[in-house]
Design a protein around this motif. Structure first.
Motif, short mmCIF file in Angstrom:
data_model
loop_
_atom_site.label_atom_id
_atom_site.label_comp_id
_atom_site.label_asym_id
_atom_site.label_seq_id
_atom_site.Cartn_x
_atom_site.Cartn_y
_atom_site.Cartn_z
N UNK A 1 0.82 -1.20 -0.12
CA UNK A 1 -0.03 0.05 -0.02
C UNK A 1 0.84 1.15 -0.03
N UNK A 2 2.14 1.26 0.53
CA UNK A 2 3.09 2.30 0.60
C UNK A 2 4.23 1.93 0.32
N UNK A 3 4.48 1.60 -0.99
CA UNK A 3 5.91 0.88 -1.39
C UNK A 3 7.06 1.75 -1.33
N UNK A 4 6.75 3.07 -1.26
CA UNK A 4 7.96 3.87 -1.12
C UNK A 4 8.26 4.36 0.33
N UNK A 5 7.40 3.96 1.14
CA UNK A 5 7.47 4.52 2.61
C UNK A 5 7.49 3.49 3.77
N UNK A 6 6.93 2.40 3.65
CA UNK A 6 6.85 1.30 4.62
C UNK A 6 8.08 0.32 4.25
N UNK A 7 9.09 0.13 4.83
CA UNK A 7 10.05 -0.79 4.43
C UNK A 7 10.20 -1.89 5.37
N UNK A 8 9.44 -1.80 6.52
CA UNK A 8 9.52 -3.16 7.22
C UNK A 8 8.06 -3.34 8.10
N UNK A 9 7.71 -4.46 8.36
CA UNK A 9 6.52 -4.68 9.04
C UNK A 9 6.73 -5.81 9.93
N UNK A 10 6.19 -5.50 11.33
CA UNK A 10 6.09 -6.56 12.33
C UNK A 10 4.97 -7.25 12.17
N UNK A 11 5.00 -8.46 11.57
CA UNK A 11 3.72 -9.16 11.43
C UNK A 11 3.38 -9.97 12.35
N UNK A 12 1.81 -10.17 12.37
CA UNK A 12 1.24 -11.18 13.36
C UNK A 12 0.43 -11.94 12.82
N UNK A 13 0.41 -13.32 12.89
CA UNK A 13 -0.45 -14.04 12.33
C UNK A 13 -1.53 -14.99 13.29
N UNK A 14 -2.57 -14.72 13.08
CA UNK A 14 -3.65 -15.00 14.04
C UNK A 14 -3.86 -16.70 14.04
N UNK A 15 -3.37 -17.17 12.90
CA UNK A 15 -3.90 -18.57 12.37
C UNK A 15 -3.47 -19.75 13.62
N UNK A 16 -2.23 -19.74 13.88
CA UNK A 16 -1.73 -20.65 14.87
C UNK A 16 -2.65 -20.74 16.23
#
Length: 328
Positions: free
Chosen positions: A244-259
């Motif tokens: 969504x922000x290809x030139x702005x957001x360079x990293x993301x702290x992901x969280x996956x609810x599936x487990x």
């Protein structure tokens, strides 16, 4: 569920046929999919709710569950929504107790045959009220390590919702990652007082940029809008904001609810009590969280150091500090 309670109500009913190979294969072969309801205090477009919603939708597509949900449920209506879904025969109710900690536990006590597994800052209660936290702090720490080596002003900022323990822990972890590689960096913190108000998060981000921040950690949606507007970099949380922000957001702290969802469904299907804490299923070493980043944005040596620490976290030889106090 009456329409006056909610902004909207939608339902996803599984076809009963699993799509491809799934870790849920034993459950998918059960006599009937488990009836599950999701109650979202914010719109499902909100990052945190979208994590739950996607996991539940995926499970429904695989034929594991039948899934109905409501979104935009206010704190005053939340207990009533819990009761109505329980009375409709749903066996598992997924949601959030942050604004209704006491009331949610009271509802669960009135419906002992229904399993409730809710995001909460408190503890489990009885046999049928389980809790989980959003512990993507591992990824936030690693993103902080990159940010600490990227900042030119030596000032970074974080925009959060409300200073509850797990939001505090996430922001503190990002700051700790920054400080681990850049002890002299300054960290600014703002809370917007709600879980979903993108314009307010944008305003808080702009204020931090005006105060010297050249990298923002967006615990809330809207922070990246401020970064994009001013041409600086940002870190996302929970979901991948880079497309969504290809030139702005360079990293993301992901969280996956599936487990977490997998564990709760398995307990209900096996007739086991859900009155336990499911948070650990969301840790990086369990596959429940991670960092995704755009390679080449941070210095190569910063990426290498981060990847080495990531390997230690996954191996269990390094534990990111869990600091629940309000960041300053």
């Amino acid at each position: 569920m009456t329409k006056d309670i909610l902004i909207s109500r939608r339902a996803v009913i599984a076809s009963g046929i699993a799509l491809g190979v799934s870790s849920f294969a034993p459950l998918a072969r059960a006599a009937a999919p488990l009836k599950v309801a999701g109650i979202h205090a914010s719109p499902v477009e909100n990052a945190w709710n979208s994590c739950l919603h996607k996991a539940l939708q995926d499970a429904a597509k695989e034929g594991v569950i039948e899934y109905v949900f409501s979104e935009g449920v206010s704190g005053t209506d939340y207990p009533r929504a819990m009761r109505e879904y329980a009375e409709q025969g749903n066996k598992l109710i997924i949601g959030e107790a942050y604004a209704v900690e006491k009331e949610a536990r009271q509802v669960a006590a009135d419906y002992p045959e229904t399993a409730f597994v809710l995001g909460s800052s408190g503890e489990q209660a009885g046999d049928n009220f389980g809790v989980f936290g959003t512990w993507n702090h591992d990824g936030a720490y690693l993103a902080g390590m990159l940010a600490g080596k990227m900042t030119k002003s030596n000032v970074v900022g974080s925009v959060g919702a409300i200073p509850i323990p797990e939001v505090n822990m996430l922001i503190n972890a990002f700051a700790a990652g920054v400080k681990a590689v850049n002890p002299d960096a300054k960290h600014l913190v703002s809370f917007i007082g709600t879980f979903f108000d993108p314009p307010k998060a944008r305003e808080a981000g702009l204020a931090q940029i005006d105060a010297g921040a050249d990298i923002l950690f967006g615990e809330r949606i809207g922070t990246a809008d401020a970064a994009k507007e001013r041409g600086i970099k940002s870190v996302g949380s929970l979901v991948d904001y880079t497309p969504r922000y290809p030139d702005t957001v360079f990293a993301n702290a992901m969280w996956y609810f599936r487990p977490i969802l997998n564990a709760a469904i398995a307990d209900v299907a096996a007739g086991k009590p859900v009155g336990r804490n499911y948070t650990s299923y969301g840790l990086m070493k369990e596959g429940g969280s991670d960092i995704v980043f755009v390679k080449g944005v941070a210095p190569a040596e910063a990426e290498a150091a981060m990847e080495a620490k990531r390997a230690e976290i996954k191996a269990g030889t390094f534990e990111v500090p869990k600091m629940m106090e309000e960041p300053k």
